[in-house]
Write a protein that holds these residues in place. Structure first.
Motif, PDB file in Angstrom:
ATOM      1  N   ASP A  66       2.107  -5.948   0.559  1.00  0.00           N
ATOM      2  CA  ASP A  66       2.900  -4.828   1.066  1.00  0.00           C
ATOM      3  C   ASP A  66       2.969  -3.742  -0.005  1.00  0.00           C
ATOM      4  N   VAL A  67       2.202  -2.683   0.189  1.00  0.00           N
ATOM      5  CA  VAL A  67       2.170  -1.589  -0.793  1.00  0.00           C
ATOM      6  C   VAL A  67       2.814  -0.328  -0.236  1.00  0.00           C
ATOM      7  N   SER A  68       3.602  -0.475   0.821  1.00  0.00           N
ATOM      8  CA  SER A  68       4.189   0.703   1.463  1.00  0.00           C
ATOM      9  C   SER A  68       5.085   1.485   0.516  1.00  0.00           C
ATOM     10  N   ALA A  69       5.733   0.776  -0.425  1.00  0.00           N
ATOM     11  CA  ALA A  69       6.608   1.470  -1.377  1.00  0.00           C
ATOM     12  C   ALA A  69       5.830   2.469  -2.219  1.00  0.00           C
ATOM     13  N   GLY A  71       3.201   4.211  -1.284  1.00  0.00           N
ATOM     14  CA  GLY A  71       2.997   5.403  -0.464  1.00  0.00           C
ATOM     15  C   GLY A  71       4.239   6.276  -0.461  1.00  0.00           C
ATOM     16  N   ALA A  72       5.409   5.622  -0.424  1.00  0.00           N
ATOM     17  CA  ALA A  72       6.663   6.370  -0.444  1.00  0.00           C
ATOM     18  C   ALA A  72       6.852   7.096  -1.768  1.00  0.00           C
ATOM     19  N   ASN A  75       4.463  10.119  -1.770  1.00  0.00           N
ATOM     20  CA  ASN A  75       4.970  11.136  -0.856  1.00  0.00           C
ATOM     21  C   ASN A  75       6.218  11.810  -1.412  1.00  0.00           C
ATOM     22  N   LEU A 101      -3.777   5.136   0.199  1.00  0.00           N
ATOM     23  CA  LEU A 101      -2.481   5.611   0.666  1.00  0.00           C
ATOM     24  C   LEU A 101      -2.446   7.131   0.781  1.00  0.00           C
ATOM     25  N   GLU A 104      -4.089   8.111   3.960  1.00  0.00           N
ATOM     26  CA  GLU A 104      -3.235   7.814   5.110  1.00  0.00           C
ATOM     27  C   GLU A 104      -2.111   8.828   5.244  1.00  0.00           C
ATOM     28  N   LEU A 105      -1.600   9.307   4.113  1.00  0.00           N
ATOM     29  CA  LEU A 105      -0.512  10.293   4.110  1.00  0.00           C
ATOM     30  C   LEU A 105      -1.014  11.726   4.205  1.00  0.00           C
ATOM     31  N   SER A 283       7.318   2.342  -9.274  1.00  0.00           N
ATOM     32  CA  SER A 283       7.004   1.942  -7.899  1.00  0.00           C
ATOM     33  C   SER A 283       8.187   2.199  -6.969  1.00  0.00           C
TER      34      SER A 283
END
Length: 317
Positions: A66-69, A71-72, A75, A101, A104-105, A283
């Motif tokens: 889970d690498v969503s953090a 991307g946040a 962003n 990421l 994707e963003l 992160s």
């Protein structure tokens, strides 16, 4: 060892941030005034003085499913006005994950990408030029920005082989700027020699309120030679967090608009006029917002810098 993550886990500010959400974080990461930027001497292009690095905790999270953090975090930096993102093939999965990421963003072209090149053996030795070219090609593919903003030879790795490869890439329009990095004291003299001898756009090295050798060495020479400086480890990795553990920020930090220890440390580094950009790794979106507060408001003057140093030096190491 105390880290800023522990500060946020245990502090009231962290709980408030989670309760109030992104709007509060935006305010927490900003202070009054225009965004502080610095010019790249080779071109005059201006960069925000605070960016994002991808070693340390960023690299640790990049190895997870889970690498969503992350991307946040990327962003969040863009939302706050930041652009400079420093990575390297040597930072585990960081370069690959960040490139994906950013696509994707849809922020790939909004970032100033700084990556690195080094296939020389650890401890020195000759780099394989074919492998170096392949590594550079992989970085270009992973990141996907053309031309790529900056590639530096990582940790002084066989400059005789790898710098010409970067010069060739720059001449071909594949990269815009080139440079050299090191954070190892044993390599400092070599970096200084290279700065005097080689036509460099950038260097990257360590500089912090308790690690000020660069003020006498790299920074004056960078000014003389017209070289931009990326600063790594502005928190002494975790060293400074340990020194201020449990201590409140002094009231007089408000005189230069520092609202947290992170901003205190970053504004000290940013107040040196020959620093181009600082790339603390994180992160956590909340940390990114906190860091970016150092890119706005006042910076300490010479007298205040002395006071800041005296405070840190009075604390147990």
């Amino acid at each position: 060892m105390t880290t800023r993550r522990q500060f946020l886990k245990t502090g009231l500010a962290a709980g408030t941030a989670l309760a109030l959400g992104p709007a509060w974080l935006h305010a927490a990461g900003s202070t009054a005034g225009a965004l502080i930027t610095r010019a790249i001497p080779a071109s005059g292009e201006r960069l925000p003085v605070i960016g994002l690095g991808s070693s340390a905790t960023f690299a640790q999270v990049a190895r997870q499913e889970d690498v969503s953090a992350l991307g946040a975090v990327l962003n969040r930096m863009i939302e706050l006005g930041g652009t400079v993102f420093d990575t390297a093939p040597g930072y585990g999965s960081s370069e690959e994950v960040a490139g994906r990421l950013a696509r994707e963003l849809d922020i790939t072209d909004r970032l100033f990408w700084a990556t690195k090149l080094n296939v020389a053996p650890r401890g020195g030795g000759k780099a394989d030029s074919k492998a170096a070219r392949a590594q550079l090609a992989t970085s270009l593919e992973r990141i996907g920005k053309r031309p790529l903003d900056l590639v530096q030879v990582h940790n002084m790795g066989d400059l005789a082989t790898q710098l010409p490869i970067l010069r060739e890439a720059k001449a071909a329009g594949k990269i815009r700027y080139l440079g050299i990095t090191t954070t190892f004291p044993a390599q400092y003299e070599g970096l200084l020699r290279a700065m005097r001898k080689e036509p460099l756009d950038f260097i990257g090295t360590n500089y912090a309120i308790d690690d000020r050798d660069a003020e006498k060495t790299f920074l004056p020479l960078a000014k003389e030679r017209g070289i931009a400086v990326l600063v790594y480890a502005p928190f002494g990795r975790t060293r400074l967090w340990k020194r201020v553990a449990g201590r409140p920020l002094p009231d007089w930090a408000a005189e230069f608009d520092a609202q947290s220890w992170a901003q205190f440390f970053l504004k000290f580094v940013a107040s040196h006029p020959d620093v181009t950009a600082i790339t603390p790794a994180t992160s956590k979106p909340a940390n990114m917002a906190d860091n970016f507060g150092a890119a706005r408001g006042r910076l300490p003057d010479t007298a205040m810098r002395k006071r800041m140093v005296e405070l840190v030096e009075s604390l147990p190491a």
